[in-house]
Scaffold this active site. Structure first.
Site, PDB file in Angstrom:
ATOM      1  N   CYS A  54      -2.735   5.797  -5.811  1.00 22.44           N
ATOM      2  CA  CYS A  54      -4.076   6.350  -5.541  1.00 22.44           C
ATOM      3  C   CYS A  54      -4.083   7.874  -5.427  1.00 22.44           C
ATOM      4  O   CYS A  54      -5.046   8.537  -5.808  1.00 22.44           O
ATOM      5  CB  CYS A  54      -4.643   5.790  -4.239  1.00 22.44           C
ATOM      6  SG  CYS A  54      -3.970   4.261  -3.659  1.00 22.44           S
ATOM      7  N   CYS A 127      -7.571   7.335  -1.994  1.00 25.49           N
ATOM      8  CA  CYS A 127      -7.510   6.003  -1.401  1.00 25.49           C
ATOM      9  C   CYS A 127      -8.613   5.806  -0.362  1.00 25.49           C
ATOM     10  O   CYS A 127      -9.170   6.766   0.154  1.00 25.49           O
ATOM     11  CB  CYS A 127      -6.137   5.755  -0.783  1.00 25.49           C
ATOM     12  SG  CYS A 127      -5.857   4.015  -0.372  1.00 25.49           S
ATOM     13  N   SER A 475     -10.774  -5.938   3.322  1.00 31.36           N
ATOM     14  CA  SER A 475     -10.562  -5.091   2.155  1.00 31.36           C
ATOM     15  C   SER A 475     -11.709  -5.310   1.181  1.00 31.36           C
ATOM     16  O   SER A 475     -12.332  -6.378   1.159  1.00 31.36           O
ATOM     17  CB  SER A 475      -9.247  -5.469   1.485  1.00 31.36           C
ATOM     18  OG  SER A 475      -9.176  -4.946   0.178  1.00 31.36           O
TER      19      SER A 475
END
Length: 572
Positions: A54, A127, A475
């Site tokens: 990321c 990220c 998530s």
């Protein structure tokens, strides 16, 4: 090129007058010239590190930002701040650091800018938590700012189809239930992440990348281009130039981030079936400027916004596909045409959202995005819930779900580890409501994501045969009937902490309700017997976080925000 009057900029405190010779000498020690020091100082902050793909391309892009700043008459000052990458932190105690890192990113960026009196800011993030962290810092400091996403990863390729890290996570669940071999799992892990960039599905990073354009802090199209592509460097260069234009025009983040633009941000989350974490981050951004915009305000926008982008994990496509199909502006344009976003919001281009989208046409030949008149569903991909089990509100991603109602018996766990252990040993059954508590912002501390547990459930083929509720979070890669942000959290005596095994729980994502079959009298009786659990940290950053963090429905903020502001940094 018109010169800037530094007598009105924050950097005058470190660069103007004989008494500042001491500070100026440090700049000459870094090979800056007197001409460089006479220009506005622009902080160029990235969350670069070698923790995960990321972030790995951010330093490269930061050099392009600096070139843009220089060309437009500024002096760039590069610095980095931390990132905790969820993919690495997932499924163990390290995940307690994830949400905390968002506020550390905002705080450390603020301190660097304040300490060195920078006049403007360009922020690069890759990220999940780094994106809202930098946006929070921008509106907190209120110096002219441009946000730029580092870009998504390219999809992996296996057996003729695109794969993402989500497939690996769910593969662990499949392996645990004997559905795939260790060799097959190994092939997945070797192919899932082929390049630099953030996870490719509409998980938290890509959700907040979409938010950056919808809220007006990022240049149009800048959030869509994958990380490895050279075009990213052009957007970085243009962002450097644009921040100098904002400085000239005296356009600040709080001119851009308003109640209306926050509503635009919430709308694009719903339209893309985005991460439920956005309902945590948007209230936190709002808090920075003293705007009331809590979880249920976000949910109100979700409920009236159609689901338009067929993106993983609930759909079929990844960020690269959306970019190739027409990018975020194309989605914003059809949302504007349908009346789902406000067109009069100012953006970092110096123009309104409507002006930015004037010449954008909807590509009817692509399959990734639908027009507002032909949605995947009329409701947004994310829904807010309220009831006697969650008086403060809770949230569930419904994108891709077939059934929006669930009733079952509670199966209670006081940590994610205990729940995961039970799931991997299949000590649960169809119809259960798995309850994971004491994982909220204060009780965790840190409000961990439950992706490993939900992925294991899905990998075992039980994704929609059980429900999972938690005062923690999920998530963006989570799928299944999973309700997060249940509040008040267990550690402060919320109803989720009063549940017992066997209690009947009703969830209706269509009506937006979450209730337990317990009378008010019974809940009060249990509350009197309830005793708070001591958190597992008596010192360090996590202890400090637990002392100051607020409730999830207000964004889990760690300070009073704009409503208590005495002096804005940009006006020093």
């Amino acid at each position: 090129m018109k010169k800037f009057n530094k007598k009105k900029l924050p950097s005058r405190h470190t660069t103007l007058g004989p008494e500042k010779a001491f500070q100026r000498s440090f700049y000459y020690g870094m090979n800056l010239t007197e001409k460089d020091v006479s220009k506005p100082f622009v902080g160029v902050v990235s969350t670069w590190n070698e923790a995960a793909p990321c972030n790995i391309a951010l330093m490269r892009q930061a050099q392009s930002v600096k070139k843009g700043v220089k060309l437009a008459g500024g002096t760039p000052r590069e610095f980095c701040t931390i990132t905790v990458t969820d993919g690495i932190a997932m499924g163990h105690e390290g995940m307690k650091s994830s949400l905390v890192s968002r506020d550390v990113i905002a705080d450390s960026t603020e301190l660097t800018v304040r300490g060195h009196c920078y006049d403007a800011l360009v922020g690069l993030a890759g990220c999940d938590k780094s994106l809202p962290g930098l946006m929070m810092a921008m509106v907190r400091l209120n110096v002219p700012s441009v946000f730029i996403y580092g870009g998504s990863i390219l999809p992996g390729r296996l057996n003729g189809k695109d794969i993402t890290v989500q497939d690996v996570i769910e593969g662990v669940g499949e392996y645990s239930s004997g559905r795939i071999s260790e060799h097959a799992l190994r092939k997945l892990e070797l192919k899932a992440c082929p390049s630099a960039g953030a996870c490719g599905g509409q998980f938290t990073a890509n959700t907040m990348a979409c938010v950056s354009e919808a809220i007006g802090l990022a240049l149009p199209y800048s959030a869509g281009t994958p990380a490895p592509y050279q075009k990213r460097d052009k957007y970085a260069f243009d962002s450097g130039k644009m921040v100098m234009n904002l400085l000239r025009k005296k356009i600040r983040p709080r001119d851009i981030v308003t109640k209306k633009s926050l509503e635009n941000a919430a709308a694009i989350v719903a339209a893309t079936g985005g991460s439920t974490n956005a309902a945590l981050h948007l209230p936190a951004i709002a808090n920075e400027i003293g705007i009331k915009f809590d979880l249920m305000d976000v949910a109100r926008i979700f409920r009236k916004t159609p689901y338009l982008a067929n993106l993983k994990p609930g759909g079929l496509y990844v960020a690269k596909d959306m970019w190739k199909a027409g990018g975020i502006p194309m989605l914003l344009k059809t949302m504007l045409d349908g009346g789902y976003i406000h067109g009069d919001c100012l953006t970092v281009t110096g123009k309104t959202m409507r002006e930015n989208l004037k010449n954008v046409k909807f590509n009817k030949k692509q399959k990734v995005m639908r027009s507002y008149s032909n949605p995947l569903s009329k409701d947004g991909g994310v829904v807010g819930l309220k009831g006697n089990l969650s008086p403060d509100g809770a949230i569930v991603k419904i994108a891709g779900l077939k059934n929006l109602n669930f009733t079952g018996r509670a199966r209670c766990f006081d940590t994610e580890e205990a729940a995961l252990k039970a799931v991997l040993k299949k000590k649960y059954k169809k119809g259960d409501v798995i309850v994971i508590r004491y994982e909220g912002p204060k009780g965790g501390p840190g409000m961990r994501e439950m992706l490993q547990t939900t992925a294991a459930i899905y990998g075992q083929g039980m994704g929609e045969k059980v429900a999972l509720i938690t005062d923690g979070r999920f998530s963006g890669a989570t799928r299944g009937f999973c309700i997060g942000h249940v509040g008040p959290e267990a550690s402060v005596g919320g109803p989720i902490g009063l549940l017992k095994n066997g209690d009947i729980i009703h969830i209706d994502a269509k009506k937006g309700t979450i209730n337990v079959d317990l009378s008010r009298k019974e809940l009060l009786k249990r509350k009197k017997k309830w005793k708070p659990k001591r958190i597992n940290f008596g010192n360090g950053t996590l202890w400090k976080y637990a002392q100051t963090v607020g409730p999830a429905y207000l964004g889990a903020s760690t300070h009073p925000g704009g409503k208590e502001e005495v002096k804005c940094y940009a006006d020093i």
